[in-house]
Write a protein that holds these residues in place. Structure first.
Motif, PDB file in Angstrom:
ATOM      1  N   CYS A  35     -21.041   5.460   1.765  1.00  0.00           N
ATOM      2  CA  CYS A  35     -21.457   5.017   3.102  1.00  0.00           C
ATOM      3  C   CYS A  35     -20.357   5.323   4.133  1.00  0.00           C
ATOM      4  O   CYS A  35     -19.197   4.948   3.936  1.00  0.00           O
ATOM      5  CB  CYS A  35     -21.739   3.520   3.072  1.00  0.00           C
ATOM      6  N   GLN A  86     -23.821  -7.621  -0.695  1.00  0.00           N
ATOM      7  CA  GLN A  86     -24.927  -6.708  -0.349  1.00  0.00           C
ATOM      8  C   GLN A  86     -26.232  -7.076  -1.056  1.00  0.00           C
ATOM      9  O   GLN A  86     -27.305  -6.871  -0.514  1.00  0.00           O
ATOM     10  CB  GLN A  86     -24.614  -5.247  -0.756  1.00  0.00           C
ATOM     11  N   PRO A 129     -27.688  -0.610  -2.582  1.00  0.00           N
ATOM     12  CA  PRO A 129     -27.245   0.313  -1.528  1.00  0.00           C
ATOM     13  C   PRO A 129     -26.101   1.194  -2.040  1.00  0.00           C
ATOM     14  O   PRO A 129     -25.301   0.751  -2.870  1.00  0.00           O
ATOM     15  CB  PRO A 129     -26.760  -0.623  -0.414  1.00  0.00           C
ATOM     16  N   ASN A 130     -26.069   2.415  -1.551  1.00  0.00           N
ATOM     17  CA  ASN A 130     -25.077   3.372  -2.049  1.00  0.00           C
ATOM     18  C   ASN A 130     -23.785   3.280  -1.223  1.00  0.00           C
ATOM     19  O   ASN A 130     -23.418   4.195  -0.486  1.00  0.00           O
ATOM     20  CB  ASN A 130     -25.701   4.781  -1.971  1.00  0.00           C
ATOM     21  N   CYS A 131     -23.101   2.160  -1.382  1.00  0.00           N
ATOM     22  CA  CYS A 131     -21.922   1.873  -0.557  1.00  0.00           C
ATOM     23  C   CYS A 131     -20.796   2.883  -0.803  1.00  0.00           C
ATOM     24  O   CYS A 131     -19.978   3.132   0.085  1.00  0.00           O
ATOM     25  CB  CYS A 131     -21.412   0.468  -0.832  1.00  0.00           C
ATOM     26  N   VAL A 168     -19.764   4.008   6.939  1.00  0.00           N
ATOM     27  CA  VAL A 168     -19.244   2.863   7.711  1.00  0.00           C
ATOM     28  C   VAL A 168     -18.845   1.700   6.788  1.00  0.00           C
ATOM     29  O   VAL A 168     -18.768   0.555   7.228  1.00  0.00           O
ATOM     30  CB  VAL A 168     -20.264   2.408   8.787  1.00  0.00           C
ATOM     31  N   GLN A 169     -18.577   2.047   5.548  1.00  0.00           N
ATOM     32  CA  GLN A 169     -18.227   1.025   4.552  1.00  0.00           C
ATOM     33  C   GLN A 169     -17.099   0.114   5.044  1.00  0.00           C
ATOM     34  O   GLN A 169     -17.141  -1.097   4.889  1.00  0.00           O
ATOM     35  CB  GLN A 169     -17.796   1.767   3.286  1.00  0.00           C
ATOM     36  N   LEU A 180     -29.049   5.299   2.652  1.00  0.00           N
ATOM     37  CA  LEU A 180     -27.977   4.703   1.838  1.00  0.00           C
ATOM     38  C   LEU A 180     -28.065   3.181   1.734  1.00  0.00           C
ATOM     39  O   LEU A 180     -27.846   2.605   0.672  1.00  0.00           O
ATOM     40  CB  LEU A 180     -26.606   5.079   2.425  1.00  0.00           C
ATOM     41  N   CYS A 181     -28.394   2.530   2.853  1.00  0.00           N
ATOM     42  CA  CYS A 181     -28.361   1.065   2.854  1.00  0.00           C
ATOM     43  C   CYS A 181     -29.729   0.522   2.444  1.00  0.00           C
ATOM     44  O   CYS A 181     -30.389  -0.220   3.167  1.00  0.00           O
ATOM     45  CB  CYS A 181     -27.943   0.538   4.226  1.00  0.00           C
ATOM     46  N   PHE A 216     -20.086  -5.589   2.389  1.00  0.00           N
ATOM     47  CA  PHE A 216     -19.356  -4.807   1.384  1.00  0.00           C
ATOM     48  C   PHE A 216     -18.044  -5.512   1.036  1.00  0.00           C
ATOM     49  O   PHE A 216     -17.711  -5.670  -0.137  1.00  0.00           O
ATOM     50  CB  PHE A 216     -19.089  -3.385   1.904  1.00  0.00           C
ATOM     51  N   ARG A 237     -26.170  -6.759   6.936  1.00  0.00           N
ATOM     52  CA  ARG A 237     -25.070  -6.474   6.010  1.00  0.00           C
ATOM     53  C   ARG A 237     -23.783  -6.171   6.771  1.00  0.00           C
ATOM     54  O   ARG A 237     -22.703  -6.627   6.390  1.00  0.00           O
ATOM     55  CB  ARG A 237     -25.453  -5.303   5.100  1.00  0.00           C
ATOM     56  N   LEU A 238     -23.894  -5.382   7.841  1.00  0.00           N
ATOM     57  CA  LEU A 238     -22.685  -5.066   8.611  1.00  0.00           C
ATOM     58  C   LEU A 238     -22.028  -6.347   9.116  1.00  0.00           C
ATOM     59  O   LEU A 238     -20.808  -6.489   9.102  1.00  0.00           O
ATOM     60  CB  LEU A 238     -23.032  -4.161   9.806  1.00  0.00           C
ATOM     61  N   LEU A 241     -29.643  -3.339   7.652  1.00  0.00           N
ATOM     62  CA  LEU A 241     -28.316  -2.762   7.898  1.00  0.00           C
ATOM     63  C   LEU A 241     -27.451  -3.703   8.745  1.00  0.00           C
ATOM     64  O   LEU A 241     -26.295  -3.968   8.405  1.00  0.00           O
ATOM     65  CB  LEU A 241     -28.490  -1.403   8.601  1.00  0.00           C
ATOM     66  N   CYS A 263     -18.161  -2.847   7.116  1.00  0.00           N
ATOM     67  CA  CYS A 263     -19.286  -3.641   6.617  1.00  0.00           C
ATOM     68  C   CYS A 263     -18.810  -4.954   5.981  1.00  0.00           C
ATOM     69  O   CYS A 263     -18.155  -4.956   4.939  1.00  0.00           O
ATOM     70  CB  CYS A 263     -20.060  -2.808   5.587  1.00  0.00           C
TER      71      CYS A 263
HETATM   72  S1  SF4 Z   1     -21.333  -0.409   2.893  1.00  0.00           S
HETATM   73 FE1  SF4 Z   1     -23.191  -0.626   1.694  1.00  0.00          FE
HETATM   74  S2  SF4 Z   1     -24.134  -2.496   2.431  1.00  0.00           S
HETATM   75 FE2  SF4 Z   1     -22.628  -1.878   3.954  1.00  0.00          FE
HETATM   76  S3  SF4 Z   1     -23.739  -0.662   5.443  1.00  0.00           S
HETATM   77 FE3  SF4 Z   1     -22.901   0.758   3.958  1.00  0.00          FE
HETATM   78  S4  SF4 Z   1     -24.530   1.022   2.426  1.00  0.00           S
HETATM   79 FE4  SF4 Z   1     -25.024  -0.825   3.619  1.00  0.00          FE
END
Ligand code: SF4
Length: 365
Positions: free
Chosen positions: A204, A218, A199-201, A206-207, A193-194, A213, A149-150, A146, A210
């Motif tokens: 999400c 990802q 990942p189910n962006c 906090v998309q 999710l991540c 994203f 990716r963030l 996580l 990120c």
């Molecule tokens: S947007 Fe996607 S890749 Fe980024 S933290 Fe959320 S699930 Fe993970």
């Protein structure tokens, strides 16, 4: 992220966690003992696999004092099937340290927690933040992915530099108030999710924060681990019978699955799977002092341990000559009593075959 963005990130994540987090048994408590057991069990193991073990373990050892007073044999028996048995031995050791050196009271400071057997930086942080709401950072498999990716971090997250980046982020992101809840929420997001693949962006919370994203990276972040080469090996496991009992051996501290019991087991050949019966008989004599007559092949099991892919040929045998008295390392055990012994997964499978009707009476010619 600046401080306003941190606040916005925390608000969205905590709201999502309050609405959608899974109800897991170790989340219904702030007892450090229960949190510790769950965190150790969850290392390298899925939530679904851990739940029944967690419940059975706490029924049997409801407090750290109960665990410290237990025999290691009983702890391993309850752990059987979860794998990575050093975790169980370390739990038992650490429980004894807590009872002897801390009067049975679970330590609260990060440094003392980290000094206990089997408790690394992550587990110490999890206990301190979940049980005591301390501002202690965490980085484990799910949060590692996580955070990478963030941050859009495409370096090696397991390198010294990568670890410094991730632990620094894990510290900075924590609020003054209820840091434990934020850690839980980040772990939950990483675990659900991540996910590693796809990942189910779209849903999400906090998309917007990120980097991966926004960059569309990802799928390539975090950088995968370097693959290790697999080695094929063949081992034999021999159930030696004598007067309706089988010979079991307790594995020593230097072996894998230390403390667990097994039939007489050893590697025979790395290059091919050919079994030389004369050599097996000689190897058993060297290990046990017993002369045996080899019996039928009862099972052939395949399993993997670290970088080894093992073919295990399970034979029966009869003791013909020689004696071996029971010690801490060796025991003659009736098949009906196998359940009293913690066995490796393959030894349990072999033991169950031996308990099936008729297998113990297979002919020896
Ligand atoms: S947007 Fe996607 S890749 Fe980024 S933290 Fe959320 S699930 Fe993970």
């Amino acid at each position: 992220m600046d401080s306003a963005e941190y606040s916005s990130f925390r608000r969205k994540l905590v709201r999502w966690y309050a609405d959608l987090a899974r109800d897991l048994p170790w989340r219904r408590t702030n007892d450090p003992y229960r949190i510790w057991i769950s965190e150790i069990m969850l290392q390298q193991t899925t939530v679904v696999a851990v739940i029944p073990y967690f419940e059975r373990f706490l029924d049997r050892f409801p407090t750290v004092a109960d665990l410290a007073a237990a025999d290691e044999h009983d702890v391993l028996r309850l752990w059987e099937g979860l794998g990575y048995y050093s975790r169980a031995r370390n739990l038992h050791r650490a429980a004894n340290v807590i009872v002897k050196e801390h009067g049975g009271i679970f330590p609260t400071d990060l440094e003392t927690l980290h000094g206990l057997p089997g408790i690394g930086r992550y587990t110490a942080g999890a206990i301190a933040s979940f049980a005591y709401d301390q501002r202690a950072p965490i980085v484990e498999a799910n949060t590692l992915r996580l955070y990478c990716r963030l941050l859009g971090y495409d370096g090696d997250p397991r390198s010294k530099e990568g670890q410094a980046v991730l632990w620094s982020f894990a510290t900075d992101i924590l609020p003054q108030k209820e840091p434990g809840r934020l850690n839980q929420a980040m772990m939950e997001l990483g675990a659900t999710l991540c996910s590693p693949r796809e990942p189910n962006c779209a849903v999400c919370p906090v998309q917007v924060h990120c980097a991966a994203f926004h960059q569309g990276t990802q799928a390539t972040i975090p950088r995968p681990k370097t693959k290790i080469a697999i080695t094929e090996i063949t081992e034999v496991s021999i159930a030696i019978q004598h007067r309706q009992q089988y010979l079991l051996r307790r594995r020593t501290a230097k072996e894998r699955w230390a403390g667990l019991w097994d039939f007489v087991r050893f590697e025979i050949n790395r290059d091919d799977q050919t079994v030389n019966v004369g050599q097996l008989i000689e190897s058993v004599r060297e290990r046990t002092g017993l002369s045996i007559e080899m019996g039928p092949l009862v099972a052939e099991l395949k399993h993997a341990v670290t970088r080894y892919r093992i073919t295990l040929k399970c034979f029966m045998a009869q003791r013909v000559k020689g004696s071996l008295t029971a010690t801490d390392e060796w025991k003659w055990v009736k098949s009906a009593d196998f359940t009293d012994y913690p066995l490796s997964v393959t030894a349990r499978e072999f033991a169950e075959r031996l308990q099936e009707d008729g297998v113990g009476c297979l002919p020896f010619d």
